[in-house]
Design an enzyme around this catalytic site. Sequence first.
Site, short mmCIF file in Angstrom:
data_model
loop_
_atom_site.label_atom_id
_atom_site.label_comp_id
_atom_site.label_asym_id
_atom_site.label_seq_id
_atom_site.Cartn_x
_atom_site.Cartn_y
_atom_site.Cartn_z
N ILE A 121 0.82 -1.27 -0.13
CA ILE A 121 -0.02 -0.05 -0.10
C ILE A 121 0.90 1.19 0.00
O ILE A 121 0.79 2.26 -0.71
CB ILE A 121 -1.06 -0.01 1.22
CG1 ILE A 121 -1.88 -1.25 1.07
CG2 ILE A 121 -1.75 1.10 1.33
CD1 ILE A 121 -2.60 -1.52 -0.11
N HIS B 54 -7.45 -10.88 -7.02
CA HIS B 54 -8.75 -11.34 -7.07
C HIS B 54 -9.51 -10.70 -8.21
O HIS B 54 -9.52 -9.76 -8.41
CB HIS B 54 -9.68 -10.74 -5.77
CG HIS B 54 -9.01 -11.77 -4.52
ND1 HIS B 54 -9.34 -12.99 -4.18
CD2 HIS B 54 -7.95 -11.67 -3.63
CE1 HIS B 54 -8.65 -13.42 -3.09
NE2 HIS B 54 -7.82 -12.47 -2.67
N ARG C 185 -3.39 -10.51 8.77
CA ARG C 185 -4.23 -9.54 8.26
C ARG C 185 -4.47 -8.44 9.20
O ARG C 185 -4.81 -8.73 10.35
CB ARG C 185 -5.58 -10.22 7.73
CG ARG C 185 -5.25 -11.41 6.94
CD ARG C 185 -6.64 -12.32 6.81
NE ARG C 185 -6.56 -13.26 5.94
CZ ARG C 185 -6.21 -14.70 6.48
NH1 ARG C 185 -6.10 -14.64 7.60
NH2 ARG C 185 -6.25 -15.64 5.60
N CYS D 78 15.94 -27.32 -2.34
CA CYS D 78 16.91 -27.48 -1.26
C CYS D 78 16.71 -26.24 -0.24
O CYS D 78 17.37 -26.14 0.78
CB CYS D 78 18.19 -27.56 -1.58
SG CYS D 78 19.19 -26.06 -1.94
#
Length: 481
Positions: free
Chosen positions: A12, A49, A310, A434
């Site tokens: 942001i 989304h 979140r 790895c």
Amino acid sequence: MKDVTIIGGGVIGCAIARELTRYRLDVLLVESEVEVGFGTSKSNSGIIHGGHHTEPGTLKGELAWAGNQRWVRLAQELGFGFRRNGDLTVAFDESDVEVLERIALQGRERDIPGVEIWGPERIRLEEPNLNQDIIAAVDGPTAGVVNPYEACFALIECAVANGLELRVNAPVTAIEQGADGLLVHAGGDEIPTRFVINAAGVHAEKVARMVGLLEPSIRGRKGEEYLLDKRLAGIVQRTIFPCPTPNSKGILVIPTFDGTIMVGPTAQAVEDLDDVTTTAVGAASTFDLARRLVPGISERDCIAEFAGVRAVAADNDFVIGPTSVAGFFNAAGIQSPGLTAAPAIAELLVTMLGDAGLDLSPRPEFRRTMPRPVHAASISIGELTELAERDRDFARVVCRCELVTEAEIHDAIRRGARTLDGLKFRTRAGMGRCQGGFCTPRCMQLLAADADGGMSDITKRGDGSWLVLDRGDLRGEEVPA
Ligand SMILES: Cc1cc2nc3c(=O)[nH]c(=O)nc-3n(C[C@H](O)[C@H](O)[C@H](O)COP(=O)(O)OP(=O)(O)OC[C@H]3O[C@@H](n4cnc5c(N)ncnc54)[C@H](O)[C@@H]3O)c2cc1C
């Protein structure tokens, strides 16, 4: 006096920074970590989304679709990884189908192209490895996947190229109100500034309290994610969502931009806003739920795991805009789909700053593009050979799992990598099977040589995460000869 000081270099803050450098302004971004993007913005699912999942009547819903439409151009201009792979939200029974119809309607009401419901035959044809008990799915072709950390780095590099002042390792500890603006205390300096943008992620409440605001109140909701071996690459093409419940999007199966499969994220309320631990319980439930969608997934394929927190505001929506303190703006409570919405949030905030009196005179010399970094793994052997003839560092492979050359490591350091994670997120060195077992010492040597320091100066992700200590540094302990 700065025109604008942005607190927080997540996606942001970085997006706002780049947007502000389009104008004739003196802009500063202060970040407490050693590099940008090291907060929640590096620890997410990387999904852009499609815009049809988010509820109507919310800022999240509005800005997710607006943001989605900006990612193609941003990726082209800034050269980071983005692919529109689409998503499928699946139903196992008739009650799920009702939810899918609502999701498809949300998409149509927002004029999102291509959102439609598929029956079992189409699902089997397009995604043959899904559970055969799935009876319907919403196809969301506008969804995509991005390398979230690459996006942060590219946004900030572009902003810096356009005149942004970036200060890392500079936590903001206090903000005072002055006669003609605000005084930001960061990393030992006092910075007078006209406008402050609080983009401090999970710590946005703490920053708001520095100017006496009681809001927003931010709670933490942790999400654990599990990254699987490349053996499973291609098991699904689209991001697979279960039918959502009122509280959660559920556990997803995500084909990342780099071609690996990731499963997650969980959703667990946490008191400690910096709690990024993964848990046995989280892993067990994630794999159970992911296997219900794609039975071929196994925990034995897990090569890495991480968690992010979140930032959830009281009403579960984004908190964006001016506050009762003159000059102090929030970009807070930016939970999912905050990554998707970031470009739209940045534009919205800049408009709001303009409305508050910030002079938005365009800077004609604004440079919108950045050179795309070379990734040896994604060019042909012929192209790599040509590069190696000009620069022998392209012939020296540092990370075997992900085919990363020494030239790419040098380029990442030149572009701002200061830590092993900074190198890893820019080049993928250490991200393969790895997990850095082979390339870590060489990456450390190259970082140390660039900084004219020793191996013991190199950290994984900033202070407190050293990998080796000088013998003389074993404080208070007798060093064996
Ligand atoms: C598990 C998980 C999965 C997710 N998946 C998706 C997804 O697929 N798609 C999507 O759209 N969204 C997703 N999200 C949401 C997305 O990651 C966030 O919305 C986004 O990263 C928020 O960015 P930010 O810049 O607000 O926060 P951050 O990235 O946390 O940045 C805030 C920055 O502020 C800095 N800071 C804090 N306090 C101070 C201070 N006092 N002084 C200076 N700096 C400070 C921090 O160090 C940090 O770098 C997911 C989130 C999680 C946790």
